[in-house]
Design an enzyme around this catalytic site. Structure first.
Site, PDB file in Angstrom:
ATOM      1  N   HIS A 230       0.768  -1.253   0.000  1.00  0.00           N
ATOM      2  CA  HIS A 230       0.000   0.000   0.000  1.00  0.00           C
ATOM      3  C   HIS A 230       0.796   1.299   0.000  1.00  0.00           C
ATOM      4  CE1 HIS A 230      -3.526  -2.459   0.457  1.00  0.00           C
ATOM      5  NE2 HIS A 230      -3.022  -3.008   1.536  1.00  0.00           N
TER       6      HIS A 230
ATOM      7  N   HIS B 142      -3.238  -3.161   7.891  1.00  0.00           N
ATOM      8  CA  HIS B 142      -4.279  -3.525   6.926  1.00  0.00           C
ATOM      9  C   HIS B 142      -4.913  -2.240   6.404  1.00  0.00           C
ATOM     10  CE1 HIS B 142      -8.045  -5.186   5.342  1.00  0.00           C
ATOM     11  NE2 HIS B 142      -8.690  -4.402   6.162  1.00  0.00           N
TER      12      HIS B 142
END
EC number: 3.1.27.-
Length: 143
Positions: free
Chosen positions: A12, A119
């Protein structure tokens, strides 16, 4: 084994760059960051902000994660992100992605010590309502 924090960074984080004007960004990055090994990961978001700014989200607005866990946090401001979404014609091993650049509030789940993002839970245009701050358990009165 790759730690959850390291996996978050690999999947990410793309600080100091942006996808603007590069429609091939997702095709390159999804491959480069090993998200097309064994299968095509259908959806993924890259955040183009500093790692420190993204880690700081863990001390910002506490909200409930999509899976019901209470350890998600939403950024106080919008961030420059790129959404990668598998196209209809994508077929493993030739994974193909559509690149969309956006400015959104991001939500991450945090854990560990130090408390860091592990996450990516989503991104929205409008900020969420934070969870009420509960007093510590020993100070709670039975209602």
């Amino acid at each position: 084994k790759e730690s959850a924090a390291a996996k978050f960074r690999r999947q990410h984080m793309d600080s100091g760059s942006s996808s603007s004007g590069n429609s091939n960004y997702c095709n390159l990055m999804m491959k480069r960051r090993r998200m097309t090994h064994g299968r095509c990961k259908p959806v993924n978001t890259f955040v183009h902000e500093s790692l420190d700014d993204v880690k700081a989200v863990c001390s910002q607005k506490n909200i409930t994660c999509k899976n019901g866990q209470p350890n998600c946090y939403q950024s106080n401001s919008t961030m420059n992100i790129t959404d990668c979404r598998e196209t209809g014609g994508s077929k493993y091993p030739n994974c193909a992605y559509k690149t969309s650049q956006k400015q959104k509030y991001i939500t991450v789940a945090c854990e560990g010590n130090p408390y860091v993002p592990v996450h990516f839970d989503g991104a929205v245009l409008l900020p969420a309502t934070p969870l009420p701050s509960l007093p510590p358990p020993h100070k709670r009165r039975l209602l």
